[in-house]
Motif scaffolding. Sequence first.
Motif, PDB file in Angstrom:
ATOM      1  N   TYR A 136       0.888  -1.102  -0.276  1.00  0.00           N
ATOM      2  CA  TYR A 136       0.135   0.067  -0.013  1.00  0.00           C
ATOM      3  C   TYR A 136       0.735   1.350   0.091  1.00  0.00           C
ATOM      4  CZ  TYR A 136      -2.615   3.741   2.447  1.00  0.00           C
ATOM      5  OH  TYR A 136      -3.208   4.793   3.104  1.00  0.00           O
ATOM      6  N   PHE A 137       1.924   1.307   0.910  1.00  0.00           N
ATOM      7  CA  PHE A 137       2.760   2.433   0.797  1.00  0.00           C
ATOM      8  C   PHE A 137       3.588   2.473  -0.546  1.00  0.00           C
ATOM      9  CE2 PHE A 137       2.873   1.539   5.734  1.00  0.00           C
ATOM     10  CZ  PHE A 137       2.125   2.696   5.896  1.00  0.00           C
ATOM     11  N   SER A 138       3.964   1.417  -1.074  1.00  0.00           N
ATOM     12  CA  SER A 138       4.730   1.502  -2.370  1.00  0.00           C
ATOM     13  C   SER A 138       3.692   2.034  -3.167  1.00  0.00           C
ATOM     14  CB  SER A 138       5.223  -0.109  -2.700  1.00  0.00           C
ATOM     15  OG  SER A 138       6.308  -0.353  -1.779  1.00  0.00           O
ATOM     16  N   ALA A 139       2.411   1.539  -3.428  1.00  0.00           N
ATOM     17  CA  ALA A 139       1.543   2.086  -4.354  1.00  0.00           C
ATOM     18  C   ALA A 139       1.351   3.522  -4.076  1.00  0.00           C
ATOM     19  CB  ALA A 139       0.337   1.383  -4.252  1.00  0.00           C
ATOM     20  N   GLY A 140       1.088   4.199  -3.115  1.00  0.00           N
ATOM     21  CA  GLY A 140       1.062   5.516  -2.611  1.00  0.00           C
ATOM     22  C   GLY A 140       2.346   6.307  -3.133  1.00  0.00           C
ATOM     23  N   ASP A 141       3.348   5.714  -3.002  1.00  0.00           N
ATOM     24  CA  ASP A 141       4.541   6.317  -3.572  1.00  0.00           C
ATOM     25  C   ASP A 141       4.657   6.243  -5.263  1.00  0.00           C
ATOM     26  OD1 ASP A 141       5.618   6.687  -0.928  1.00  0.00           O
ATOM     27  OD2 ASP A 141       6.793   4.660  -1.113  1.00  0.00           O
ATOM     28  N   GLY A 142       4.268   5.429  -5.798  1.00  0.00           N
ATOM     29  CA  GLY A 142       4.010   5.311  -7.209  1.00  0.00           C
ATOM     30  C   GLY A 142       3.038   6.328  -7.718  1.00  0.00           C
ATOM     31  N   LEU A 143       1.893   6.644  -6.810  1.00  0.00           N
ATOM     32  CA  LEU A 143       0.989   7.628  -7.133  1.00  0.00           C
ATOM     33  C   LEU A 143       1.360   9.017  -7.083  1.00  0.00           C
ATOM     34  CD1 LEU A 143      -2.425   6.106  -5.592  1.00  0.00           C
ATOM     35  CD2 LEU A 143      -1.680   6.376  -8.128  1.00  0.00           C
ATOM     36  N   TRP A 144       2.255   9.060  -6.218  1.00  0.00           N
ATOM     37  CA  TRP A 144       2.798  10.242  -6.105  1.00  0.00           C
ATOM     38  C   TRP A 144       3.637  10.770  -7.034  1.00  0.00           C
ATOM     39  CZ3 TRP A 144       2.515  14.233  -2.093  1.00  0.00           C
ATOM     40  CH2 TRP A 144       3.311  15.223  -2.187  1.00  0.00           C
ATOM     41  N   VAL A 145       4.625   9.860  -7.626  1.00  0.00           N
ATOM     42  CA  VAL A 145       5.516   9.926  -8.781  1.00  0.00           C
ATOM     43  C   VAL A 145       4.460  10.196  -9.951  1.00  0.00           C
ATOM     44  CG1 VAL A 145       7.030   8.849 -10.244  1.00  0.00           C
ATOM     45  CG2 VAL A 145       7.205   8.712  -7.955  1.00  0.00           C
ATOM     46  N   LEU A 146       3.323   9.354 -10.249  1.00  0.00           N
ATOM     47  CA  LEU A 146       2.612   9.819 -11.401  1.00  0.00           C
ATOM     48  C   LEU A 146       2.000  10.987 -11.229  1.00  0.00           C
ATOM     49  CD1 LEU A 146       1.226   8.522 -13.857  1.00  0.00           C
ATOM     50  CD2 LEU A 146      -0.561   7.636 -12.454  1.00  0.00           C
ATOM     51  N   GLY A 147       1.332  11.452 -10.122  1.00  0.00           N
ATOM     52  CA  GLY A 147       0.821  12.770  -9.759  1.00  0.00           C
ATOM     53  C   GLY A 147       1.760  14.083 -10.360  1.00  0.00           C
ATOM     54  N   THR A 148       3.017  13.699  -9.845  1.00  0.00           N
ATOM     55  CA  THR A 148       4.031  14.666 -10.101  1.00  0.00           C
ATOM     56  C   THR A 148       4.343  14.959 -11.642  1.00  0.00           C
ATOM     57  OG1 THR A 148       5.212  14.412  -8.061  1.00  0.00           O
ATOM     58  CG2 THR A 148       6.536  15.508  -9.736  1.00  0.00           C
ATOM     59  N   VAL A 149       4.343  13.858 -12.365  1.00  0.00           N
ATOM     60  CA  VAL A 149       4.699  13.787 -13.818  1.00  0.00           C
ATOM     61  C   VAL A 149       3.562  14.405 -14.739  1.00  0.00           C
ATOM     62  CG1 VAL A 149       4.780  12.298 -15.834  1.00  0.00           C
ATOM     63  CG2 VAL A 149       6.178  11.765 -13.740  1.00  0.00           C
ATOM     64  N   ILE A 150       2.128  14.159 -14.103  1.00  0.00           N
ATOM     65  CA  ILE A 150       0.924  14.665 -14.747  1.00  0.00           C
ATOM     66  C   ILE A 150       0.972  16.175 -14.495  1.00  0.00           C
ATOM     67  CG2 ILE A 150      -1.587  14.738 -14.641  1.00  0.00           C
ATOM     68  CD1 ILE A 150      -1.276  11.669 -14.154  1.00  0.00           C
ATOM     69  N   LEU A 151       0.968  16.620 -12.990  1.00  0.00           N
ATOM     70  CA  LEU A 151       1.143  18.089 -12.863  1.00  0.00           C
ATOM     71  C   LEU A 151       2.187  18.791 -13.643  1.00  0.00           C
ATOM     72  CD1 LEU A 151       0.313  17.980  -9.103  1.00  0.00           C
ATOM     73  CD2 LEU A 151      -1.079  18.456 -10.940  1.00  0.00           C
ATOM     74  N   ILE A 152       3.379  18.474 -13.776  1.00  0.00           N
ATOM     75  CA  ILE A 152       4.447  18.995 -14.301  1.00  0.00           C
ATOM     76  C   ILE A 152       3.982  19.142 -15.833  1.00  0.00           C
ATOM     77  CG2 ILE A 152       6.824  18.917 -15.516  1.00  0.00           C
ATOM     78  CD1 ILE A 152       7.487  17.709 -12.413  1.00  0.00           C
ATOM     79  N   GLY A 153       3.592  17.842 -16.428  1.00  0.00           N
ATOM     80  CA  GLY A 153       3.175  17.823 -17.791  1.00  0.00           C
ATOM     81  C   GLY A 153       2.148  18.839 -18.268  1.00  0.00           C
ATOM     82  N   MET A 154       1.051  19.189 -17.103  1.00  0.00           N
ATOM     83  CA  MET A 154      -0.086  19.872 -17.559  1.00  0.00           C
ATOM     84  C   MET A 154       0.418  21.460 -17.244  1.00  0.00           C
ATOM     85  SD  MET A 154      -3.143  17.824 -15.719  1.00  0.00           S
ATOM     86  CE  MET A 154      -4.115  19.233 -15.603  1.00  0.00           C
ATOM     87  N   GLY A 155       1.385  21.681 -16.582  1.00  0.00           N
ATOM     88  CA  GLY A 155       2.050  23.093 -16.312  1.00  0.00           C
ATOM     89  C   GLY A 155       1.057  23.422 -15.107  1.00  0.00           C
ATOM     90  N   TRP A 156       0.405  22.678 -14.394  1.00  0.00           N
ATOM     91  CA  TRP A 156      -0.563  23.161 -13.392  1.00  0.00           C
ATOM     92  C   TRP A 156      -0.254  22.955 -11.938  1.00  0.00           C
ATOM     93  CZ3 TRP A 156      -3.903  21.026  -9.437  1.00  0.00           C
ATOM     94  CH2 TRP A 156      -4.691  21.863  -8.811  1.00  0.00           C
ATOM     95  N   LEU A 157       0.071  23.731 -11.106  1.00  0.00           N
ATOM     96  CA  LEU A 157       0.314  23.828  -9.616  1.00  0.00           C
ATOM     97  C   LEU A 157       2.005  23.737  -9.592  1.00  0.00           C
ATOM     98  CD1 LEU A 157      -0.441  23.782  -6.706  1.00  0.00           C
ATOM     99  CD2 LEU A 157      -0.391  21.260  -7.006  1.00  0.00           C
ATOM    100  N   ILE A 158       2.566  22.885 -10.229  1.00  0.00           N
ATOM    101  CA  ILE A 158       4.049  22.775 -10.478  1.00  0.00           C
ATOM    102  C   ILE A 158       4.480  23.298 -11.909  1.00  0.00           C
ATOM    103  CG2 ILE A 158       6.147  21.316 -10.377  1.00  0.00           C
ATOM    104  CD1 ILE A 158       4.094  19.256  -8.966  1.00  0.00           C
TER     105      ILE A 158
END
Length: 128
Positions: A77-99
Amino acid sequence: MIENTKFLKKVLGANALSCLIFGAIFTFWSTSSVVFISGEKSLDLLIRVVGILLILNGLHLISALIRKRLHKYEVLYFSAGDGLWVLGTVILIGMGWLISTPQGVISAILVAVMVGIFGLLQFKAVRS
């Protein structure tokens, strides 16, 4: 049964420390944090909520690692959460929103790499 529990507990501890530190920064310095990563002040409530969730996750990580036995699915569960954090970061950077500021992008990438390493090490420790 999870092998190499000592190593896994160190990784979980580092992950917890990271969550607690960033959670405190995002919670208590939300306006400065959001200006640093996005250049805007309007999203400070969102950053504060993320900070509180990070603190809760850090406390959950601590509760898991102080038990005598680690639970395989909890570590996954912790590993999946870490994976979601990485995926979310990539999405936010890619969208140019928030980051969106240069320093925000670089910092977010560095944190995502660290979080991804935590997740991968946790996953590998459970699989061994």
